[in-house]
Design a protein around this motif. Structure first.
Motif, PDB file in Angstrom:
ATOM      1  N   LEU A   1       8.620  -1.379   3.102  1.00 40.18           N
ATOM      2  CA  LEU A   1       8.650  -0.530   4.282  1.00 40.18           C
ATOM      3  C   LEU A   1      10.059   0.053   4.388  1.00 40.18           C
ATOM      4  O   LEU A   1      11.049  -0.689   4.392  1.00 40.18           O
ATOM      5  N   HIS A   2      10.168   1.368   4.459  1.00 41.53           N
ATOM      6  CA  HIS A   2      11.451   2.045   4.530  1.00 41.53           C
ATOM      7  C   HIS A   2      11.666   2.559   5.957  1.00 41.53           C
ATOM      8  O   HIS A   2      10.888   3.382   6.446  1.00 41.53           O
TER       9      HIS A   2
ATOM     10  N   THR B   1      23.272  15.496   2.390  1.00 39.38           N
ATOM     11  CA  THR B   1      22.450  14.284   2.324  1.00 39.38           C
ATOM     12  C   THR B   1      22.171  13.805   3.741  1.00 39.38           C
ATOM     13  O   THR B   1      22.908  12.978   4.280  1.00 39.38           O
ATOM     14  N   PRO B   2      21.120  14.324   4.378  1.00 39.61           N
ATOM     15  CA  PRO B   2      20.861  13.988   5.773  1.00 39.61           C
ATOM     16  C   PRO B   2      20.482  12.528   5.998  1.00 39.61           C
ATOM     17  O   PRO B   2      20.614  12.023   7.105  1.00 39.61           O
ATOM     18  N   ASP B   3      19.985  11.822   4.969  1.00 37.61           N
ATOM     19  CA  ASP B   3      19.637  10.420   5.135  1.00 37.61           C
ATOM     20  C   ASP B   3      20.900   9.571   5.089  1.00 37.61           C
ATOM     21  O   ASP B   3      21.564   9.451   4.061  1.00 37.61           O
ATOM     22  N   VAL B   4      21.248   8.991   6.233  1.00 33.35           N
ATOM     23  CA  VAL B   4      22.458   8.191   6.335  1.00 33.35           C
ATOM     24  C   VAL B   4      22.272   6.825   5.682  1.00 33.35           C
ATOM     25  O   VAL B   4      23.153   6.323   4.982  1.00 33.35           O
ATOM     26  N   GLY B   5      21.114   6.214   5.905  1.00 35.65           N
ATOM     27  CA  GLY B   5      20.880   4.894   5.337  1.00 35.65           C
ATOM     28  C   GLY B   5      19.465   4.424   5.596  1.00 35.65           C
ATOM     29  O   GLY B   5      18.848   4.800   6.597  1.00 35.65           O
ATOM     30  N   THR B   6      18.944   3.601   4.689  1.00 35.24           N
ATOM     31  CA  THR B   6      17.581   3.093   4.797  1.00 35.24           C
ATOM     32  C   THR B   6      17.572   1.581   4.664  1.00 35.24           C
ATOM     33  O   THR B   6      18.167   1.026   3.733  1.00 35.24           O
ATOM     34  N   THR B   7      16.898   0.908   5.601  1.00 40.10           N
ATOM     35  CA  THR B   7      16.608  -0.510   5.471  1.00 40.10           C
ATOM     36  C   THR B   7      15.270  -0.650   4.753  1.00 40.10           C
ATOM     37  O   THR B   7      14.266  -0.077   5.183  1.00 40.10           O
ATOM     38  N   GLU B   8      15.255  -1.391   3.656  1.00 40.77           N
ATOM     39  CA  GLU B   8      14.023  -1.637   2.909  1.00 40.77           C
ATOM     40  C   GLU B   8      13.537  -3.046   3.231  1.00 40.77           C
ATOM     41  O   GLU B   8      14.279  -4.017   3.048  1.00 40.77           O
ATOM     42  N   ILE B   9      12.309  -3.155   3.689  1.00 37.09           N
ATOM     43  CA  ILE B   9      11.738  -4.453   4.048  1.00 37.09           C
ATOM     44  C   ILE B   9      10.660  -4.807   3.033  1.00 37.09           C
ATOM     45  O   ILE B   9       9.633  -4.125   2.941  1.00 37.09           O
ATOM     46  N   ASP B  10      10.932  -5.865   2.286  1.00 34.32           N
ATOM     47  CA  ASP B  10      10.024  -6.286   1.222  1.00 34.32           C
ATOM     48  C   ASP B  10       8.790  -6.960   1.779  1.00 34.32           C
ATOM     49  O   ASP B  10       7.677  -6.696   1.322  1.00 34.32           O
TER      50      ASP B  10
ATOM     51  N   VAL C   1       9.955   6.733   8.784  1.00 40.37           N
ATOM     52  CA  VAL C   1       9.119   5.555   8.542  1.00 40.37           C
ATOM     53  C   VAL C   1       8.236   5.849   7.338  1.00 40.37           C
ATOM     54  O   VAL C   1       7.516   6.858   7.327  1.00 40.37           O
ATOM     55  N   LYS C   2       8.292   4.975   6.330  1.00 42.90           N
ATOM     56  CA  LYS C   2       7.512   5.231   5.120  1.00 42.90           C
ATOM     57  C   LYS C   2       7.265   3.923   4.381  1.00 42.90           C
ATOM     58  O   LYS C   2       8.138   3.061   4.311  1.00 42.90           O
TER      59      LYS C   2
ATOM     60  N   GLY D   1       0.812  -1.211   0.000  1.00 44.81           N
ATOM     61  CA  GLY D   1       0.000   0.000   0.000  1.00 44.81           C
ATOM     62  C   GLY D   1       0.842   1.256   0.000  1.00 44.81           C
ATOM     63  O   GLY D   1       2.008   1.260  -0.403  1.00 44.81           O
ATOM     64  N   THR D   2       0.248   2.331   0.489  1.00 46.27           N
ATOM     65  CA  THR D   2       0.950   3.619   0.536  1.00 46.27           C
ATOM     66  C   THR D   2       1.175   4.104   1.958  1.00 46.27           C
ATOM     67  O   THR D   2       1.751   5.174   2.160  1.00 46.27           O
ATOM     68  N   ALA D   3       0.716   3.329   2.944  1.00 46.01           N
ATOM     69  CA  ALA D   3       0.891   3.722   4.345  1.00 46.01           C
ATOM     70  C   ALA D   3       0.995   2.466   5.206  1.00 46.01           C
ATOM     71  O   ALA D   3       0.542   1.382   4.821  1.00 46.01           O
ATOM     72  N   LEU D   4       1.597   2.598   6.369  1.00 48.66           N
ATOM     73  CA  LEU D   4       1.747   1.490   7.290  1.00 48.66           C
ATOM     74  C   LEU D   4       0.396   1.112   7.874  1.00 48.66           C
ATOM     75  O   LEU D   4      -0.406   1.977   8.244  1.00 48.66           O
ATOM     76  N   ASP D   5       0.108  -0.190   7.945  1.00 51.26           N
ATOM     77  CA  ASP D   5      -1.144  -0.673   8.512  1.00 51.26           C
ATOM     78  C   ASP D   5      -1.053  -0.578  10.037  1.00 51.26           C
ATOM     79  O   ASP D   5      -0.523  -1.465  10.703  1.00 51.26           O
TER      80      ASP D   5
END
Length: 409
Positions: A184-185, A394-403, A177-178, A143-147
């Motif tokens: 899920l980022h 670049t303030p974003d240091v790193g993102t974990t992407e959860i499939d 959180v996005k 989706g476009t938002a966390l459940d």
């Protein structure tokens, strides 16, 4: 003559979790004093028979200006508590509002409401005790938002890591959180100046991390806690882990982690106890089935915290190496698998048949309900993995992407 400032009145906040709580189970009272002094005494009182207040226990404020009490009652009913602090140079004497602890026969909210259709076939691993696996939860993040029916974003102020400069718990409003593009980022970011934490403006940091979890232990919303089961989290680590794999090594006597790439980040997918049945951490257990430090490249280092301390299986096992020789995708998505039974805690990476870690258990604390937590944090100075604050452009240091996240029982 300069007049001295009058000490302010303190704000004492008391949170009891879980509440309701079962007979002879432990509820943790977490007390925050604002303003407070590290090391000052906090007293917990109980109103006996609805008449007189009596002292139960006392302790001191820690570095987060918090104190914790373990409370256990063997009889059903409602029990009243409050906390007090004496006057000092930082504040006047103070007393909190009354907190009522409800002791019930079965405090567990409805576990896993509804039936889920996991998007993959039944797990290939054998189900302990026989029979077939039943899917209890799945989220493909399509989706476009966390459940938020089942996921909850941690917003209580500052994270426990790192030790030197703790990070704020970021949320959707801060971009940490996005849900986007089928994933899920969870993002770690650094701001140019200290900024107030979203849910606790009295706390601030330049660092912002992200944590989502699967439980509200107060009985007001559904919980996805369960006892025993099989878990899969498919995720891609931040680029700060680099393009080289971590290699399994014998842990050194001091906690200096193997250095393959830049230092700075920590990611953990883990299970946390629904109640402090056996006491404060680590006595009630913690199961980190996937844990990473960017200073160790892409090496998975699971850790099972229990009564006897910490068992770290990832530093020695080649099965934890995430590289092509073990079926891993360096810099890409990998599947982290965890089997929790009454006798063993076993982790795998992808389809590598060699376990990443395998720990024998018996009885407590891993025999009661736990729930899932996904965390993107910063490393800590104790592991020589402290992130250097250089936000730049670049303030974003790193993102974990959860499939996806999938759970069976």
């Amino acid at each position: 003559m300069v007049a001295q400032a009058t000490p302010s009145a303190p704000t004492l906040t008391v949170v009891a979790a879980p509440n309701p709580v079962g007979q002879n189970d432990t509820s943790t009272f977490t007390v925050t004093v604002d303003p407070g002094l590290v090391g000052e005494t906090v007293q917990l009182e109980h109103k006996a028979l609805g008449l007189l207040w009596s002292l139960v226990d006392s302790t001191t404020l820690d570095g987060d200006l918090q104190a914790r009490f373990a409370v256990r009652q063997g009889l059903l009913g409602n029990y009243q508590y409050r906390v007090k602090v004496a006057a000092n140079a930082n504040h006047t004497a103070g007393t909190s509002a009354v907190t009522t602890l409800n002791v019930v026969v079965d405090p567990t909210p409805v576990a896993v409401p509804g039936v889920y259709g996991c998007a993959s076939a039944t797990p290939a691993v054998a189900r302990p005790g026989g029979g077939s696996w039943q899917c209890t939860f799945s989220d493909e993040f399509s989706g476009t938002a966390l459940d938020t029916t089942y996921w909850h974003v941690a917003k209580q102020g500052l994270m426990t890591q790192p030790k030197v400069e703790k990070a704020c718990f970021g949320d959707e409003s801060t971009g940490n959180v996005k849900v986007d593009g089928g994933s899920l980022h969870l993002t770690a970011s650094v701001k140019a100046t200290a900024t107030a934490c979203p849910a606790n403006p009295t706390k601030s940091s330049r660092k912002f991390g992200a944590t989502v979890w699967h439980n509200v232990p107060d009985g007001t919303q559904p919980t996805l806690q369960q006892t025993y089961g099989y878990y899969e989290v498919r995720a891609k680590l931040p680029s700060l882990h680099g393009s080289t794999e971590g290699r399994a090594v014998t842990p050194p006597a001091t906690p200096t982690y193997p250095t393959d790439t830049a230092k700075g980040l920590q990611e953990t997918f883990y299970l946390w106890p629904t109640t402090d049945r056996y006491g404060f951490w680590p006595l009630s257990g913690e199961m980190d089935f996937a844990e990473f430090y960017s200073a160790a490249g892409n090496l998975n280092a699971p850790a099972m915290h229990q009564l006897s301390g910490t068992t770290t299986g990832g530093w020695k096992s080649p099965g934890c190496n995430i590289d092509p020789t073990t079926g891993g995708a360096v810099g890409g998505f990998n599947t982290y698998k965890f089997l929790w039974s009454s006798s063993r805690l076993t982790t795998w990476v992808n389809d590598n048949p060699t376990p990443c870690s395998d720990v024998a258990i018996s009885g407590g604390p891993f025999n009661k309900g736990f729930y899932l937590i996904l965390m993107q944090a910063f490393g800590n100075a104790e592991t020589l993995n402290e992130y250097t604050l250089t936000p730049g452009d670049t303030p974003d240091v790193g993102t974990t992407e959860i499939d996806y996240v999938r759970v069976w029982q």
